[in-house]
Design a protein around this motif. Structure first.
Motif, PDB file in Angstrom:
ATOM      1  N   TYR A 195      -2.439   6.431  -1.635  1.00 42.47           N
ATOM      2  CA  TYR A 195      -0.956   5.634  -1.810  1.00 42.47           C
ATOM      3  C   TYR A 195      -0.429   6.561  -2.753  1.00 42.47           C
ATOM      4  N   ALA A 196      -0.775   7.035  -3.851  1.00 42.51           N
ATOM      5  CA  ALA A 196      -0.102   7.796  -4.665  1.00 42.51           C
ATOM      6  C   ALA A 196       0.568   9.091  -4.179  1.00 42.51           C
ATOM      7  N   ALA A 197      -0.284   9.694  -2.972  1.00 41.97           N
ATOM      8  CA  ALA A 197       0.341  10.872  -2.441  1.00 41.97           C
ATOM      9  C   ALA A 197       1.509  10.904  -1.741  1.00 41.97           C
ATOM     10  N   TRP A 198       1.862   9.715  -1.429  1.00 42.92           N
ATOM     11  CA  TRP A 198       3.367   9.455  -0.883  1.00 42.92           C
ATOM     12  C   TRP A 198       4.493   9.971  -1.728  1.00 42.92           C
ATOM     13  N   PRO A 199       4.254   9.189  -2.815  1.00 45.32           N
ATOM     14  CA  PRO A 199       5.613   9.524  -3.769  1.00 45.32           C
ATOM     15  C   PRO A 199       5.287  10.831  -4.353  1.00 45.32           C
ATOM     16  N   LEU A 200       4.239  11.268  -4.487  1.00 44.77           N
ATOM     17  CA  LEU A 200       4.027  12.789  -4.884  1.00 44.77           C
ATOM     18  C   LEU A 200       4.699  13.633  -3.814  1.00 44.77           C
ATOM     19  N   ALA A 201       4.294  13.450  -2.725  1.00 47.33           N
ATOM     20  CA  ALA A 201       4.924  14.262  -1.543  1.00 47.33           C
ATOM     21  C   ALA A 201       6.335  14.285  -1.696  1.00 47.33           C
ATOM     22  N   LEU A 202       6.963  12.934  -1.841  1.00 46.94           N
ATOM     23  CA  LEU A 202       8.535  13.108  -2.082  1.00 46.94           C
ATOM     24  C   LEU A 202       8.984  13.840  -3.062  1.00 46.94           C
ATOM     25  N   MET A 203       7.998  13.704  -4.199  1.00 46.21           N
ATOM     26  CA  MET A 203       8.815  14.564  -5.461  1.00 46.21           C
ATOM     27  C   MET A 203       8.642  15.804  -5.133  1.00 46.21           C
ATOM     28  N   ALA A 259      -4.393  -3.528  10.083  1.00 49.11           N
ATOM     29  CA  ALA A 259      -5.021  -2.397   9.252  1.00 49.11           C
ATOM     30  C   ALA A 259      -3.773  -1.257   8.950  1.00 49.11           C
ATOM     31  N   LEU A 260      -2.802  -1.358  10.138  1.00 53.24           N
ATOM     32  CA  LEU A 260      -1.640  -0.552   9.884  1.00 53.24           C
ATOM     33  C   LEU A 260      -0.748  -0.981   8.776  1.00 53.24           C
ATOM     34  N   ALA A 261      -0.560  -2.310   8.811  1.00 53.19           N
ATOM     35  CA  ALA A 261       0.288  -2.988   7.706  1.00 53.19           C
ATOM     36  C   ALA A 261      -0.206  -2.423   6.434  1.00 53.19           C
ATOM     37  N   LEU A 262      -1.572  -2.584   6.207  1.00 60.87           N
ATOM     38  CA  LEU A 262      -2.277  -2.346   5.077  1.00 60.87           C
ATOM     39  C   LEU A 262      -2.164  -0.707   4.387  1.00 60.87           C
ATOM     40  N   GLU A 263      -1.987  -0.122   5.427  1.00 60.61           N
ATOM     41  CA  GLU A 263      -1.592   1.351   5.057  1.00 60.61           C
ATOM     42  C   GLU A 263      -0.206   1.676   4.872  1.00 60.61           C
ATOM     43  N   VAL A 264       0.517   1.064   5.638  1.00 56.80           N
ATOM     44  CA  VAL A 264       2.129   1.494   5.626  1.00 56.80           C
ATOM     45  C   VAL A 264       2.930   0.778   4.395  1.00 56.80           C
ATOM     46  N   VAL A 265       2.582  -0.480   4.317  1.00 55.89           N
ATOM     47  CA  VAL A 265       3.573  -1.236   3.272  1.00 55.89           C
ATOM     48  C   VAL A 265       3.219  -0.879   1.598  1.00 55.89           C
ATOM     49  N   PRO A 266       1.826  -0.676   1.347  1.00 55.07           N
ATOM     50  CA  PRO A 266       2.059  -0.147  -0.035  1.00 55.07           C
ATOM     51  C   PRO A 266       2.540   1.308  -0.372  1.00 55.07           C
ATOM     52  N   ALA A 267       2.226   2.024   0.627  1.00 58.99           N
ATOM     53  CA  ALA A 267       2.925   3.284   0.648  1.00 58.99           C
ATOM     54  C   ALA A 267       4.471   3.374   0.670  1.00 58.99           C
ATOM     55  N   SER A 287       7.091   4.456  -2.561  1.00 60.63           N
ATOM     56  CA  SER A 287       7.773   5.300  -2.413  1.00 60.63           C
ATOM     57  C   SER A 287       9.138   5.148  -2.749  1.00 60.63           C
ATOM     58  N   ALA A 288       9.416   3.625  -2.729  1.00 56.31           N
ATOM     59  CA  ALA A 288      10.703   2.934  -2.905  1.00 56.31           C
ATOM     60  C   ALA A 288      10.933   2.842  -4.434  1.00 56.31           C
ATOM     61  N   LEU A 289       9.928   2.516  -5.061  1.00 56.95           N
ATOM     62  CA  LEU A 289       9.937   2.688  -6.609  1.00 56.95           C
ATOM     63  C   LEU A 289       9.777   3.814  -7.110  1.00 56.95           C
ATOM     64  N   ARG A 290       9.365   4.925  -6.396  1.00 63.76           N
ATOM     65  CA  ARG A 290       9.495   6.100  -7.299  1.00 63.76           C
ATOM     66  C   ARG A 290      10.594   6.632  -8.112  1.00 63.76           C
ATOM     67  N   PRO A 291      11.920   6.654  -7.252  1.00 69.68           N
ATOM     68  CA  PRO A 291      12.942   6.907  -7.950  1.00 69.68           C
ATOM     69  C   PRO A 291      13.423   6.488  -9.401  1.00 69.68           C
ATOM     70  N   VAL A 292      12.890   5.212  -9.582  1.00 68.17           N
ATOM     71  CA  VAL A 292      13.287   4.431 -10.689  1.00 68.17           C
ATOM     72  C   VAL A 292      12.685   5.272 -11.866  1.00 68.17           C
ATOM     73  N   THR A 293      11.944   5.910 -11.995  1.00 69.99           N
ATOM     74  CA  THR A 293      11.152   6.688 -13.145  1.00 69.99           C
ATOM     75  C   THR A 293      11.451   8.108 -13.048  1.00 69.99           C
ATOM     76  N   GLU A 294      11.114   8.757 -11.745  1.00 68.61           N
ATOM     77  CA  GLU A 294      11.074  10.236 -11.649  1.00 68.61           C
ATOM     78  C   GLU A 294      12.323  10.911 -11.280  1.00 68.61           C
ATOM     79  N   THR A 295      12.876  10.314 -10.167  1.00 69.61           N
ATOM     80  CA  THR A 295      14.347  11.229  -9.724  1.00 69.61           C
ATOM     81  C   THR A 295      15.357  11.182 -10.792  1.00 69.61           C
ATOM     82  N   ALA A 296      15.358  10.065 -11.702  1.00 68.04           N
ATOM     83  CA  ALA A 296      16.530   9.854 -12.609  1.00 68.04           C
ATOM     84  C   ALA A 296      16.284  10.700 -13.915  1.00 68.04           C
ATOM     85  N   ALA A 297      14.915  11.024 -14.168  1.00 64.07           N
ATOM     86  CA  ALA A 297      14.690  11.815 -15.302  1.00 64.07           C
ATOM     87  C   ALA A 297      14.900  13.234 -14.745  1.00 64.07           C
ATOM     88  N   ALA A 298      14.660  13.607 -13.454  1.00 61.56           N
ATOM     89  CA  ALA A 298      14.618  14.866 -12.884  1.00 61.56           C
ATOM     90  C   ALA A 298      16.049  15.247 -12.868  1.00 61.56           C
TER      91      ALA A 298
END
Length: 318
Positions: free
Chosen positions: A56-64, A210-218, A222-233
């Motif tokens: 799950y953490a891999a998707w926000p990292l990939a976007l970064m 099974a698909l929902a459990l994989e997609v929804v958390p990712a 990914s949607a929450l990532r810009p709150v802390t990372e993109t702004a600082a970057a």
């Protein structure tokens, strides 16, 4: 750039943790079921849980990484996340389908066994009724024999006692047979209801879950990532553009060092605000959870550093 309010951020993170816990548990159970040795099963199950959480953490990292133009590393991260997601999705699907199929098989077996028991019970009671009828005929013969020998009172006593007992036993057996027949008819008339969900529908349901459990958390992470990372970057980029402004602003260049003393939260807020957008002191104070006086001083400091422009209408993003 829109930022999530902490009021919504933490509930979303709690949802992610709960959903990730389901898939992690499914993977751990699937790995444990494949290995007979308890120590190895626990070891590999724990490793599978860690890998599942990393997925799950891999998707926000990939976007970064994509934002940093490290395309190859981002693609490798996505491929790893997809591979781990396939394993996790299979584990979740397998757990669900196994549970559904087992439950249906048990229900079907109980359903069929109950029908067999009712048939046997009904046949037993029918045989018992035939025996009681034969016994009743025998009692009548004995009573007639006693009458022929002149023992009328003895014959009446025999009939009243024996026939009353036989009638009571026959009525009980008849009631049991009738009850068994009614229950058997009910079971035979409702086979579809007893079978539960059709196998095709259960399969689609398990795949979708099974698909929902994989997609929804990712998606949430990914949607929450810009709150802390993109702004600082993006904050250093804004400061760099400030340094490159025309010479009439050279008086603000030495103040750039003063911007390093500003709270990171204020830098993130400024970096996440569009150019020319107004920043009210009250709004910033509420976001940073500090007093208005301190907020005013910090915004003046940011204006001196070139991060904000002070106008007649208030402070605006540079």
């Amino acid at each position: 750039m829109h930022q999530f309010h902490p009021r919504y951020r933490w509930p979303l993170l709690a949802m992610v943790a709960a959903l990730a816990g389901v898939t992690a548990t499914s993977v751990a159970m699937a790995i444990s079921a494949l290995i007979a040795e308890p120590l190895l099963a626990g070891l590999f199950a724990a490793a599978a849980v860690v890998l599942d959480l990393f997925k799950y953490a891999a998707w926000p990292l990939a976007l970064m990484l994509l934002a940093a133009r490290r395309t190859l590393a981002a693609l490798l991260m996505m491929v790893s996340a997809l591979a781990l997601g396939a394993v996790s999705g299979w584990a979740t699907y397998d757990r669900l389908m196994t549970s559904i199929i087992t439950s249906q098989a048990e229900h079907q077996a109980q359903h069929e066994q109950r029908q067999a028991d009712l048939l046997e019970l009904r046949q037993t009671d029918a045989t018992r009724i035939e025996q009681l009828d034969a016994e009743s005929v025998a009692v009548h013969h004995q009573a007639n024999a006693l009458r022929e020998r002149g023992m009328v009172t003895r014959a009446l006593e025999l009939e009243s006692t024996a026939l009353a007992r036989i009638d009571a036993l026959r009525n009980a057996a008849q009631q049991r047979r009738d009850s068994a027949s009614q229950e058997l008819t009910t079971l035979r008339s409702q086979p579809a209801k007893a079978a539960g969900l059709p196998l095709e529908l259960a399969t689609l349901l398990c795949i979708g879950f099974a698909l929902a459990l994989e997609v929804v958390p990712a998606l949430l992470l990914s949607a929450l990532r810009p709150v802390t990372e993109t702004a600082a970057a993006t904050a250093p980029a804004r400061q760099k553009r400030t340094k490159e402004q025309p010479q009439e602003h050279t008086e603000t260049a030495p103040a750039t060092d003063a911007g390093s003393d500003l709270p990171p939260e204020l830098l993130q807020l400024i970096a996440g605000t569009e150019h020319g957008a107004k920043l009210a002191v009250r709004q910033v104070a509420k976001e940073l959870r500090m007093g208005s006086e301190r907020t005013t001083r910090l915004m003046q400091q940011a204006a001196e550093a070139g991060l904000l422009n002070k106008t007649a209408a208030g402070y605006v993003a540079a």
